[in-house]
Write a protein that holds these residues in place. Structure first.
Motif, PDB file in Angstrom:
ATOM      1  N   ASN A 243       0.827  -1.205   0.000  1.00 28.58           N
ATOM      2  CA  ASN A 243       0.000   0.000   0.000  1.00 28.58           C
ATOM      3  C   ASN A 243       0.862   1.257   0.000  1.00 28.58           C
ATOM      4  O   ASN A 243       0.570   2.245  -0.700  1.00 28.58           O
ATOM      5  CB  ASN A 243      -0.929   0.011   1.215  1.00 28.58           C
ATOM      6  CG  ASN A 243      -2.169  -0.845   1.008  1.00 28.58           C
ATOM      7  OD1 ASN A 243      -2.281  -1.550   0.005  1.00 28.58           O
ATOM      8  ND2 ASN A 243      -3.083  -0.809   1.949  1.00 28.58           N
ATOM      9  N   LYS A 246       2.509   1.611  -3.410  1.00 30.91           N
ATOM     10  CA  LYS A 246       1.513   2.068  -4.382  1.00 30.91           C
ATOM     11  C   LYS A 246       1.238   3.558  -4.193  1.00 30.91           C
ATOM     12  O   LYS A 246       1.123   4.316  -5.167  1.00 30.91           O
ATOM     13  CB  LYS A 246       0.219   1.275  -4.233  1.00 30.91           C
ATOM     14  CG  LYS A 246      -0.830   1.611  -5.278  1.00 30.91           C
ATOM     15  CD  LYS A 246      -2.062   0.726  -5.140  1.00 30.91           C
ATOM     16  CE  LYS A 246      -3.086   1.043  -6.227  1.00 30.91           C
ATOM     17  NZ  LYS A 246      -4.316   0.226  -6.085  1.00 30.91           N
ATOM     18  N   ASN A 247       1.148   3.985  -2.947  1.00 31.42           N
ATOM     19  CA  ASN A 247       0.922   5.394  -2.650  1.00 31.42           C
ATOM     20  C   ASN A 247       2.045   6.254  -3.223  1.00 31.42           C
ATOM     21  O   ASN A 247       1.801   7.301  -3.841  1.00 31.42           O
ATOM     22  CB  ASN A 247       0.828   5.577  -1.128  1.00 31.42           C
ATOM     23  CG  ASN A 247       0.341   6.954  -0.728  1.00 31.42           C
ATOM     24  OD1 ASN A 247      -0.813   7.296  -0.918  1.00 31.42           O
ATOM     25  ND2 ASN A 247       1.237   7.757  -0.172  1.00 31.42           N
ATOM     26  N   GLU A 250       1.920   6.210  -7.202  1.00 31.20           N
ATOM     27  CA  GLU A 250       0.835   7.017  -7.755  1.00 31.20           C
ATOM     28  C   GLU A 250       1.091   8.508  -7.575  1.00 31.20           C
ATOM     29  O   GLU A 250       0.576   9.326  -8.340  1.00 31.20           O
ATOM     30  CB  GLU A 250      -0.487   6.617  -7.108  1.00 31.20           C
ATOM     31  CG  GLU A 250      -0.956   5.221  -7.511  1.00 31.20           C
ATOM     32  CD  GLU A 250      -2.248   4.814  -6.830  1.00 31.20           C
ATOM     33  OE1 GLU A 250      -2.627   5.477  -5.834  1.00 31.20           O
ATOM     34  OE2 GLU A 250      -2.872   3.836  -7.274  1.00 31.20           O
ATOM     35  N   SER A 308      -8.055  11.630   1.412  1.00 24.10           N
ATOM     36  CA  SER A 308      -7.206  11.328   0.261  1.00 24.10           C
ATOM     37  C   SER A 308      -6.740  12.616  -0.390  1.00 24.10           C
ATOM     38  O   SER A 308      -7.486  13.593  -0.455  1.00 24.10           O
ATOM     39  CB  SER A 308      -7.959  10.470  -0.770  1.00 24.10           C
ATOM     40  OG  SER A 308      -7.173  10.251  -1.921  1.00 24.10           O
ATOM     41  N   ARG A 310      -5.682  12.520  -3.584  1.00 26.67           N
ATOM     42  CA  ARG A 310      -5.800  12.284  -5.019  1.00 26.67           C
ATOM     43  C   ARG A 310      -7.252  12.381  -5.459  1.00 26.67           C
ATOM     44  O   ARG A 310      -8.165  11.982  -4.727  1.00 26.67           O
ATOM     45  CB  ARG A 310      -5.263  10.901  -5.400  1.00 26.67           C
ATOM     46  CG  ARG A 310      -3.785  10.723  -5.153  1.00 26.67           C
ATOM     47  CD  ARG A 310      -3.278   9.478  -5.862  1.00 26.67           C
ATOM     48  NE  ARG A 310      -4.100   8.317  -5.576  1.00 26.67           N
ATOM     49  CZ  ARG A 310      -3.930   7.530  -4.526  1.00 26.67           C
ATOM     50  NH1 ARG A 310      -2.988   7.788  -3.633  1.00 26.67           N
ATOM     51  NH2 ARG A 310      -4.699   6.482  -4.344  1.00 26.67           N
ATOM     52  N   GLY A 313      -9.633   9.362  -5.168  1.00 24.50           N
ATOM     53  CA  GLY A 313      -9.046   8.450  -4.190  1.00 24.50           C
ATOM     54  C   GLY A 313     -10.069   8.064  -3.135  1.00 24.50           C
ATOM     55  O   GLY A 313     -10.938   8.859  -2.764  1.00 24.50           O
ATOM     56  N   GLY A 317      -6.535   3.437   1.799  1.00 32.08           N
ATOM     57  CA  GLY A 317      -5.251   2.741   1.760  1.00 32.08           C
ATOM     58  C   GLY A 317      -4.397   2.999   2.989  1.00 32.08           C
ATOM     59  O   GLY A 317      -3.957   2.060   3.664  1.00 32.08           O
ATOM     60  N   LEU A 318      -4.167   4.275   3.329  1.00 29.39           N
ATOM     61  CA  LEU A 318      -3.340   4.603   4.488  1.00 29.39           C
ATOM     62  C   LEU A 318      -4.071   4.317   5.799  1.00 29.39           C
ATOM     63  O   LEU A 318      -3.442   3.994   6.810  1.00 29.39           O
ATOM     64  CB  LEU A 318      -2.903   6.063   4.440  1.00 29.39           C
ATOM     65  CG  LEU A 318      -1.921   6.415   3.320  1.00 29.39           C
ATOM     66  CD1 LEU A 318      -1.573   7.898   3.357  1.00 29.39           C
ATOM     67  CD2 LEU A 318      -0.648   5.578   3.431  1.00 29.39           C
TER      68      LEU A 318
END
Length: 366
Positions: A243, A246-247, A250, A308, A310, A313, A317-318
């Motif tokens: 994760n 990926k963060n 992106e 998020s 993004r 988003g 995830g976080l």
């Protein structure tokens, strides 16, 4: 090496010798780890450039030097050029037989529940997640019906009309995917903790990232070959690192970027709970990227659900990363500026004294 040198090298507390000109004269290995720099790199650097203290310390330091007495400062924010400030205690004392020279020691720091709450899933957020899980379950069924109806309608439509039904199907599937992420967040099982080689965790996540979302990134390994085994759930820790990779991927621009995976051992890192109990978290993982950094408005809330930076988003995830690390009894923090973002994970050591160290790795680039 004489006995004095062995004692100096073995001190678990970061310590530096300060010259009469307020320059760093020497630094022990613990201080090298604290400042993320070798002793050679920081010797000769003005101590107040290296140590950022949220306290008017210079005058008190000068008085202690002139009177040849010790100075103790408790509960101040001490930072460095590489890391964000954290609560610490400073002890500064004159070196006997060396007029004007002072020894500064930065005490072991402890994190309290009050601070930890800033980076954990708050009770209000937990309630929101519970509500979202219930809604996710209820919404998925009618969405399936909407998708099926749109597909049936498309069998007898013109090309122009098909564009509308295709949009209905695509957006319905996107919503279902989001709802599945919400359900995953709430249904994550308790970690099955055991001895884990953190370098195996990082290598597995790195290889998976390079084959997919991180294909345009350069990933550098910077591992401590003597790192002991951690106490954790290997699969869940892989999910955490994936994760974070990926963060970072992106957030990078179209040309890609660089991610550094770093591990090290920090004796002094402890977490103290409100009941007075404490836990040592000496095993450190850092995921460092050179992307644009976190947006200023959300820096303090990035581990909360639905936050998020993004567009489109999910903000889960976080939050999932924070939840997993919290359930491991660990700690996660972030320090972000444009061009330098560091996510740091601190984990407990596996209890067995006979556990082998993590597999040695050389520094390499991929």
């Amino acid at each position: 090496m004489n006995s004095d040198s062995r004692i100096w090298a073995s001190l678990p507390t970061p310590a530096v010798v300060i010259s009469p000109e307020d320059l760093v004269q020497d630094a022990n290995p613990a201080a090298e780890g604290y400042f993320n720099a070798s002793a050679k790199a920081i010797i000769g650097v003005p101590v107040w450039d290296l140590v950022a203290v949220d306290y008017p310390l210079e005058d008190a330091f000068l008085r202690a030097r002139n009177s040849n007495t010790a100075l103790f400062v408790n509960d101040v924010d001490v930072g460095s050029g590489q890391r964000a400030p954290r609560k610490s205690a400073l002890q500064i004392a004159p070196l006997q037989g060396m007029p004007g020279y002072m020894l500064m020691m930065i005490s072991a720091r402890e994190l309290t529940d009050r601070v930890t709450q800033n980076h954990s899933v708050k009770s209000a957020a937990k309630s929101a997640i519970g509500m979202a899980e219930m809604l996710a379950h209820e919404i998925k069924n009618p969405l399936a019906g909407i998708t099926g109806a749109a597909q049936l309608l498309s069998m007898n439509l013109t090309a122009d009309e098909l564009e509308l039904t295709d949009l209905i199907v695509a957006e319905s599937r996107r919503i279902v995917k989001l709802l599945e992420q919400v359900e995953q967040f709430g249904n994550l099982s308790e970690p099955a903790r055991g001895p884990v080689n953190l370098h195996d965790v990082l290598d597995r996540a790195r290889r998976s990232a390079l084959l997919g979302f991180g294909a345009r990134m350069k990933i550098i390994e910077d591992y401590d070959p003597s790192l002991p085994l951690a106490l954790g759930d290997k699969d869940q820790l892989v999910q955490v690192v994936l994760n974070l990779l990926k963060n970072a991927s992106e957030a990078a621009d179209e040309g890609g970027g660089t991610i550094r995976l770093r591990t090290f051992f920090e004796h002094s890192f402890r977490m103290r709970r409100a009941d007075g109990s404490g836990q040592s978290l000496p095993l450190q993982i850092e995921i460092i990227d050179d992307g644009p950094g976190l947006p200023e408005p959300i820096k303090g809330d990035v581990f909360d659900p639905f936050v998020s930076g993004r567009e489109n988003g999910t903000g889960l995830g976080l939050a999932l990363v924070s939840k997993i690390i919290s359930e491991h009894g660990g700690w996660i923090s972030v320090d972000s500026t444009p061009g330098h973002t560091v996510f740091r994970i601190s984990l407990p050591r596996a209890p067995s004294a006979k556990s082998k160290s993590a597999t040695p790795h050389r520094k390499l680039e991929v």
